[in-house]
Design a protein around this motif. Structure first.
Motif, PDB file in Angstrom:
ATOM      1  N   ILE A  23       0.828  -1.209   0.000  1.00 22.73           N
ATOM      2  CA  ILE A  23       0.000   0.000   0.000  1.00 22.73           C
ATOM      3  C   ILE A  23       0.862   1.259   0.000  1.00 22.73           C
ATOM      4  O   ILE A  23       0.573   2.219  -0.720  1.00 22.73           O
ATOM      5  N   ASP A  24       1.925   1.284   0.784  1.00 19.05           N
ATOM      6  CA  ASP A  24       2.781   2.469   0.832  1.00 19.05           C
ATOM      7  C   ASP A  24       3.390   2.776  -0.536  1.00 19.05           C
ATOM      8  O   ASP A  24       3.497   3.940  -0.930  1.00 19.05           O
ATOM      9  N   THR A  25       3.775   1.749  -1.270  1.00 19.33           N
ATOM     10  CA  THR A  25       4.334   1.939  -2.606  1.00 19.33           C
ATOM     11  C   THR A  25       3.283   2.519  -3.543  1.00 19.33           C
ATOM     12  O   THR A  25       3.565   3.445  -4.320  1.00 19.33           O
ATOM     13  N   LEU A  26       2.081   1.976  -3.471  1.00 20.14           N
ATOM     14  CA  LEU A  26       0.992   2.482  -4.316  1.00 20.14           C
ATOM     15  C   LEU A  26       0.675   3.933  -3.974  1.00 20.14           C
ATOM     16  O   LEU A  26       0.480   4.761  -4.862  1.00 20.14           O
ATOM     17  N   ARG A  27       0.618   4.227  -2.686  1.00 22.96           N
ATOM     18  CA  ARG A  27       0.331   5.603  -2.253  1.00 22.96           C
ATOM     19  C   ARG A  27       1.411   6.560  -2.768  1.00 22.96           C
ATOM     20  O   ARG A  27       1.107   7.623  -3.311  1.00 22.96           O
ATOM     21  N   ASP A  28       2.676   6.156  -2.631  1.00 21.44           N
ATOM     22  CA  ASP A  28       3.772   7.013  -3.094  1.00 21.44           C
ATOM     23  C   ASP A  28       3.695   7.258  -4.594  1.00 21.44           C
ATOM     24  O   ASP A  28       4.063   8.336  -5.077  1.00 21.44           O
ATOM     25  N   ALA A  29       3.219   6.266  -5.337  1.00 23.35           N
ATOM     26  CA  ALA A  29       3.100   6.424  -6.784  1.00 23.35           C
ATOM     27  C   ALA A  29       1.903   7.294  -7.160  1.00 23.35           C
ATOM     28  O   ALA A  29       1.958   8.058  -8.130  1.00 23.35           O
ATOM     29  N   LEU A  30       0.829   7.191  -6.396  1.00 19.28           N
ATOM     30  CA  LEU A  30      -0.403   7.896  -6.748  1.00 19.28           C
ATOM     31  C   LEU A  30      -0.455   9.349  -6.284  1.00 19.28           C
ATOM     32  O   LEU A  30      -1.090  10.181  -6.933  1.00 19.28           O
ATOM     33  N   VAL A  31       0.199   9.678  -5.189  1.00 22.30           N
ATOM     34  CA  VAL A  31       0.111  11.040  -4.645  1.00 22.30           C
ATOM     35  C   VAL A  31       0.508  12.101  -5.670  1.00 22.30           C
ATOM     36  O   VAL A  31      -0.231  13.067  -5.877  1.00 22.30           O
ATOM     37  N   VAL A  33       0.481  11.922  -8.916  1.00 25.07           N
ATOM     38  CA  VAL A  33      -0.481  11.893 -10.024  1.00 25.07           C
ATOM     39  C   VAL A  33      -1.764  12.608  -9.616  1.00 25.07           C
ATOM     40  O   VAL A  33      -2.304  13.423 -10.367  1.00 25.07           O
ATOM     41  N   VAL A  34      -2.230  12.327  -8.421  1.00 26.58           N
ATOM     42  CA  VAL A  34      -3.452  12.956  -7.923  1.00 26.58           C
ATOM     43  C   VAL A  34      -3.250  14.466  -7.793  1.00 26.58           C
ATOM     44  O   VAL A  34      -4.148  15.247  -8.127  1.00 26.58           O
ATOM     45  N   ALA A  35      -2.083  14.891  -7.363  1.00 20.31           N
ATOM     46  CA  ALA A  35      -1.798  16.324  -7.249  1.00 20.31           C
ATOM     47  C   ALA A  35      -1.838  16.993  -8.625  1.00 20.31           C
ATOM     48  O   ALA A  35      -2.372  18.103  -8.769  1.00 20.31           O
ATOM     49  N   GLN A  36      -1.309  16.322  -9.637  1.00 21.10           N
ATOM     50  CA  GLN A  36      -1.344  16.876 -10.991  1.00 21.10           C
ATOM     51  C   GLN A  36      -2.776  16.978 -11.502  1.00 21.10           C
ATOM     52  O   GLN A  36      -3.146  17.976 -12.131  1.00 21.10           O
ATOM     53  N   ILE A  37      -3.568  15.948 -11.231  1.00 19.36           N
ATOM     54  CA  ILE A  37      -4.976  15.972 -11.662  1.00 19.36           C
ATOM     55  C   ILE A  37      -5.716  17.107 -10.959  1.00 19.36           C
ATOM     56  O   ILE A  37      -6.478  17.850 -11.598  1.00 19.36           O
ATOM     57  N   THR A  68     -15.558  20.767  -7.888  1.00 19.50           N
ATOM     58  CA  THR A  68     -15.486  20.569  -6.439  1.00 19.50           C
ATOM     59  C   THR A  68     -16.162  19.269  -6.032  1.00 19.50           C
ATOM     60  O   THR A  68     -15.636  18.516  -5.203  1.00 19.50           O
ATOM     61  N   LYS A  69     -17.320  18.980  -6.615  1.00 23.05           N
ATOM     62  CA  LYS A  69     -18.012  17.722  -6.311  1.00 23.05           C
ATOM     63  C   LYS A  69     -17.138  16.520  -6.669  1.00 23.05           C
ATOM     64  O   LYS A  69     -17.029  15.571  -5.896  1.00 23.05           O
ATOM     65  N   ALA A  70     -16.517  16.573  -7.846  1.00 21.07           N
ATOM     66  CA  ALA A  70     -15.660  15.465  -8.285  1.00 21.07           C
ATOM     67  C   ALA A  70     -14.458  15.307  -7.354  1.00 21.07           C
ATOM     68  O   ALA A  70     -14.099  14.187  -6.972  1.00 21.07           O
ATOM     69  N   ARG A  71     -13.856  16.411  -6.971  1.00 20.43           N
ATOM     70  CA  ARG A  71     -12.703  16.349  -6.055  1.00 20.43           C
ATOM     71  C   ARG A  71     -13.111  15.812  -4.692  1.00 20.43           C
ATOM     72  O   ARG A  71     -12.375  15.028  -4.085  1.00 20.43           O
ATOM     73  N   ASN A  72     -14.275  16.211  -4.204  1.00 21.95           N
ATOM     74  CA  ASN A  72     -14.737  15.717  -2.914  1.00 21.95           C
ATOM     75  C   ASN A  72     -15.006  14.214  -2.964  1.00 21.95           C
ATOM     76  O   ASN A  72     -14.698  13.490  -2.007  1.00 21.95           O
ATOM     77  N   LEU A  73     -15.575  13.742  -4.062  1.00 23.83           N
ATOM     78  CA  LEU A  73     -15.782  12.299  -4.215  1.00 23.83           C
ATOM     79  C   LEU A  73     -14.449  11.561  -4.208  1.00 23.83           C
ATOM     80  O   LEU A  73     -14.299  10.524  -3.552  1.00 23.83           O
ATOM     81  N   ALA A  74     -13.492  12.082  -4.929  1.00 26.87           N
ATOM     82  CA  ALA A  74     -12.176  11.443  -4.987  1.00 26.87           C
ATOM     83  C   ALA A  74     -11.510  11.441  -3.615  1.00 26.87           C
ATOM     84  O   ALA A  74     -10.847  10.469  -3.238  1.00 26.87           O
ATOM     85  N   ALA A  75     -11.704  12.506  -2.848  1.00 28.91           N
ATOM     86  CA  ALA A  75     -11.087  12.596  -1.524  1.00 28.91           C
ATOM     87  C   ALA A  75     -11.664  11.579  -0.548  1.00 28.91           C
ATOM     88  O   ALA A  75     -11.008  11.218   0.427  1.00 28.91           O
ATOM     89  N   LYS A  76     -12.860  11.108  -0.824  1.00 31.53           N
ATOM     90  CA  LYS A  76     -13.497  10.142   0.071  1.00 31.53           C
ATOM     91  C   LYS A  76     -13.076   8.700  -0.196  1.00 31.53           C
ATOM     92  O   LYS A  76     -13.399   7.817   0.583  1.00 31.53           O
ATOM     93  N   VAL A  77     -12.355   8.470  -1.276  1.00 36.78           N
ATOM     94  CA  VAL A  77     -11.963   7.100  -1.628  1.00 36.78           C
ATOM     95  C   VAL A  77     -11.003   6.559  -0.562  1.00 36.78           C
ATOM     96  O   VAL A  77     -10.030   7.199  -0.206  1.00 36.78           O
TER      97      VAL A  77
END
Length: 85
Positions: A23-31, A33-37, A68-77
């Motif tokens: 999980i830590d590896t996945l998180r490090d890879a995704l953070v 990407v998510v910031a760019q999005i 904002t709605k889309a970002r809030n949904l993504a933040a809840k994942v």
């Protein structure tokens, strides 16, 4: 004990094959990407304002609200492993 050893070996082999990752590896890879999005989404209203000057402030507010709605949904994942994980 034999079952636990077998599961450990299966997991190690799956990691070596690139089928699973910690999980830590996945998180490090995704953070990053998510910031760019998020930055891209945040830039949309300003870009629309420049490139589509016929849009009203109300139109741009609708776009911003939907972003904002889309970002809030993504933040809840959240990752919630089920019983088979």
């Amino acid at each position: 004990l034999a079952r636990a050893q077998s599961e450990r070996i299966e997991m190690e082999n799956a990691i070596k094959r690139g089928e699973i990752a910690p999980i830590d590896t996945l998180r490090d890879a995704l953070v990053p990407v998510v910031a760019q999005i998020a930055a891209h989404l945040d830039a949309i209203p300003g870009k629309l304002k420049r490139e589509a000057p016929h849009l009203t402030a109300s139109d741009l507010e609708i776009v911003a609200r939907e972003i904002t709605k889309a970002r809030n949904l993504a933040a809840k994942v959240r990752y919630e492993p089920d019983a088979t994980d």
